[in-house]
Design a protein around this motif. Structure first.
Motif, PDB file in Angstrom:
ATOM      1  N   THR A  99      26.658  29.620  11.259  1.00 62.61           N
ATOM      2  CA  THR A  99      27.571  30.378  10.285  1.00 62.61           C
ATOM      3  C   THR A  99      29.046  30.048  10.459  1.00 62.61           C
ATOM      4  O   THR A  99      29.678  30.053   9.370  1.00 62.61           O
ATOM      5  CB  THR A  99      26.995  31.592  10.024  1.00 62.61           C
ATOM      6  OG1 THR A  99      27.164  32.234  11.309  1.00 62.61           O
ATOM      7  CG2 THR A  99      25.736  31.658   9.614  1.00 62.61           C
ATOM      8  N   ILE A 100      29.415  30.207  11.725  1.00 63.49           N
ATOM      9  CA  ILE A 100      30.721  30.071  12.037  1.00 63.49           C
ATOM     10  C   ILE A 100      31.351  28.609  11.755  1.00 63.49           C
ATOM     11  O   ILE A 100      32.370  28.485  11.132  1.00 63.49           O
ATOM     12  CB  ILE A 100      31.008  30.270  13.580  1.00 63.49           C
ATOM     13  CG1 ILE A 100      30.794  31.826  13.866  1.00 63.49           C
ATOM     14  CG2 ILE A 100      32.374  29.805  13.813  1.00 63.49           C
ATOM     15  CD1 ILE A 100      31.910  32.778  13.259  1.00 63.49           C
ATOM     16  N   GLU A 144      29.809  26.680   9.634  1.00 67.04           N
ATOM     17  CA  GLU A 144      29.949  26.450   8.019  1.00 67.04           C
ATOM     18  C   GLU A 144      30.944  27.036   7.406  1.00 67.04           C
ATOM     19  O   GLU A 144      31.551  26.131   6.489  1.00 67.04           O
ATOM     20  CB  GLU A 144      28.549  27.108   7.512  1.00 67.04           C
ATOM     21  CG  GLU A 144      27.243  26.342   7.915  1.00 67.04           C
ATOM     22  CD  GLU A 144      25.858  26.819   7.031  1.00 67.04           C
ATOM     23  OE1 GLU A 144      25.725  27.839   6.710  1.00 67.04           O
ATOM     24  OE2 GLU A 144      25.227  25.874   6.498  1.00 67.04           O
ATOM     25  N   ALA A 145      31.380  28.219   7.992  1.00 64.03           N
ATOM     26  CA  ALA A 145      32.711  28.881   7.369  1.00 64.03           C
ATOM     27  C   ALA A 145      33.831  27.910   7.532  1.00 64.03           C
ATOM     28  O   ALA A 145      34.506  27.732   6.570  1.00 64.03           O
ATOM     29  CB  ALA A 145      32.862  30.142   8.104  1.00 64.03           C
ATOM     30  N   SER A 146      33.885  27.410   8.634  1.00 62.12           N
ATOM     31  CA  SER A 146      34.990  26.403   8.842  1.00 62.12           C
ATOM     32  C   SER A 146      34.972  25.233   7.946  1.00 62.12           C
ATOM     33  O   SER A 146      36.055  24.856   7.396  1.00 62.12           O
ATOM     34  CB  SER A 146      35.028  26.151  10.412  1.00 62.12           C
ATOM     35  OG  SER A 146      36.088  24.971  10.613  1.00 62.12           O
TER      36      SER A 146
END
Ligand code: ATP
Ligand code: MG
Lengths: 287, 251
Positions: free
Chosen positions: A168-169, A171-173
């Motif tokens: 998820t980290i 993907e956020a980026s």
């Protein structure tokens, strides 16, 4: 199951409990006795003179200045050499080299390297760094040797840390328009920093206890000049300890024990920092 | 009016698994569109087509055309990073970076090389105002965003998305991990954001779709079954399957 069976199981349970307890306690006890006897024997020797003196033929005027500085030099040089290379290699293998034959090949070899006896690294280093590259029996040769030794550890622990960064980290980026490289540099690495640092510190603490490979490349047993340059001759604490232990005089044995206390203290402090960082990171970063 | 997003005969496969089947739909500017449908029907997959987040999945294959602002976003000339700046995304679970609130908000700007402190400060204040959390966090901008509540974190994530000035915001079940009060604030926020952005939201909550969206698309097993004005779709569905789904009589 009948009653009889239950009683037997309960007994087995008890026996195993005591067995486990005794094993644990005796392990800790042996360590405690060992530490205790070392501290008793060496403690009085730990005075200012001991830390600031050069080696000497008389035990009471000998000190660990040269090997202590040697160990510190080695720690710093090894960190400078091994950490950037190790982290870069881990990033390549973990983030870029997925399923390509070359990366697979390297990966298998890294796993193997981690299991090679350290003296073999010494032999390799003697040939390459000392002879072919002409670096001599210098601090730099020593640091390069130990860098080779801990590279697999740094790489493996960095990869573990990178792997533990949740998807998820990333993907956020990416969703904010980051390229792969920016994502790794700005989001993944900072998130993995705790794990990477822990691995690095443990690797360094392993390196400063190593003796064999440094003996092979020819670290000095008896040296009276303070190292001030990476190409200077050097000694390190474990070698000094080894040297003093092989002397017949009682005073040198005492010196050796005191030096062991110093070496242990450095290792414990490094491991303590590693544990502290790990806990701090775990409590701060909850995914 | 020209549609903001146009999808034409889109098919998606994961390996041999055909998960989006010939879907065509248009989304107008400043419209809120909700995607509903049972689990596994392809809502997230379709949503993630719009900012090309499926590109990371190895077995992903797509046919058809998706235009945003009249540009084919799967054209080889398109820079994916530019597309993702224009089409922001908010995820199901709040996923702040383990950094300060401030650094979370400016992340998307910093990676573009924007480091002017005055400008960044102004963006932080503006976006936190937009998501209605400025007063709560203005005194702790430099503390970790991980320490906030789930609802606050999700609003930070929305603010972070707005900071790069997208024109479309995609939301994949943005409130499913939140309590009812946080959910209500996010829904209110979506209503506010609609003035400036085109919003596509996936939700399992039919009331939520009813409250926040102008139009609703009902997906079933990869097909777009019905796409209509939200009120119309919920009160007067044209297809029997839709009727069954929204009344909870399914299977
Ligand atoms: N990474 C993937 N690789 C392969 N198949 C996938 C992948 N992600 C989703 N799928 C498959 O694609 C189909 C659609 O999944 P998708 O996640 O789009 O459904 P969804 O409507 O969002 O479901 P949910 O409501 O549970 O989130 C499912 O059959 C799923 O198994
Ligand atoms: Mg989904």
């Amino acid at each position: 199951m009948n009653n009889h069976q239950i009683t037997i199981n309960r007994w087995k349970d008890k026996i195993f409990y005591w067995y486990g307890l005794i094993c644990t306690v005796s392990g800790v006890l042996i360590l405690a006795v060992f530490l205790y006897s070392i501290i008793i024997e060496g403690w009085d020797r730990l005075n200012w003179q001991f830390f600031t003196s050069l080696p000497s033929r008389r035990p009471s005027s000998a000190g660990i200045l040269v090997p202590l500085l040697g160990t510190l030099w080695i720690m710093i040089l090894t960190t400078i050499i091994a950490v950037p290379i190790g982290i870069a290699a881990a990033i390549y293998l973990e983030e870029y080299g997925k399923k390509n034959k070359f990366a697979e090949f390297i990966e298998v070899n890294i796993a193997n390297l981690a299991g090679v006896p350290s003296i073999i690294y010494g032999l390799l280093a003697l040939e390459i760094f000392v002879r072919i590259m002409g670096l001599g029996r210098s601090l730099l040769s020593g640091a390069l040797t130990l860098s080779l030794l801990i590279l697999p550890i740094v790489i493996v622990s960095t990869r573990e840390a990178l792997k533990s960064v949740p998807k998820t980290i990333r993907e956020a980026s990416y969703a904010l328009g980051a390229t792969k490289w920016k994502t790794i540099w700005n989001a993944v690495l900072p998130s993995a920093a705790g794990g990477i640092l822990t691995g690095v510190i443990l690797a360094i603490s392993r390196a400063i206890g190593e003796t064999a490979p440094l003996v092979v490349i020819g670290a000095m047993l008896y040296i009276t000049t303070i190292p001030t340059h990476p190409l200077d001759d050097f000694s390190v604490l474990p070698i000094q300890i080894y040297n003093w232990l092989s002397r017949p005089q009682k005073g040198f044995i005492e010196n050796a024990t005191a030096a062991i206390i110093v070496l242990l203290a450095i290792t414990f402090i490094l491991n303590g920092i590693a544990i502290y960082l790990r806990n701090k990171w775990q409590s701060k970063v909850k995914w | 009016m020209q549609a903001k997003i146009i999808s034409k005969n889109v098919n998606v496969y994961y390996g041999t698994n055909h998960v989006i089947k010939n879907v065509s739909l248009d989304i107008m500017p400043n419209e809120v569109v909700a995607f509903i449908g049972p689990s596994g029907c392809g809502k997230s997959t379709f949503l993630r087509l719009l900012n090309r987040m499926n590109d990371f999945i190895e077995s992903f294959k797509m046919e058809g055309e998706i235009l945003i602002d009249n540009e084919d976003i799967y054209d080889s000339k398109i820079k994916v990073e530019e597309l993702r700046k224009k089409v922001g995304m908010v995820f199901q679970k709040p996923n702040p970076f383990p950094k300060s609130i401030y650094e979370n908000i400016v992340y998307g700007l910093r990676i573009q090389g924007i480091n002017d402190k005055k400008y960044l400060d102004s963006v932080v204040e503006k976006t936190l105002q937009q998501v209605g959390i400025w007063n709560e966090v203005k005194d702790k901008l430099h503390q970790s965003a991980m320490a906030l509540s789930g609802g606050q974190q999700q609003r930070i994530c929305i603010a972070r998305t707005l900071a790069v000035e997208p024109s479309v915001v995609l939301m994949d079940e943005p409130t499913s991990a939140l309590d009812p009060i946080s959910t209500a604030t996010i829904e209110e926020l979506i209503y506010q954001l609609k003035k400036q952005y085109t919003i596509v939201i996936v939700t399992h909550n039919m009331q939520q779709a009813g409250r926040v969206s102008d139009r609703t698309a009902f997906f079933y097993m990869g097909e777009l079954i019905e796409y209509n004005d939200t009120r119309e779709l919920f009160t007067n569905p044209k297809v029997e399957l839709t009727q069954k789904y929204i009344t909870g009589r399914f299977g």
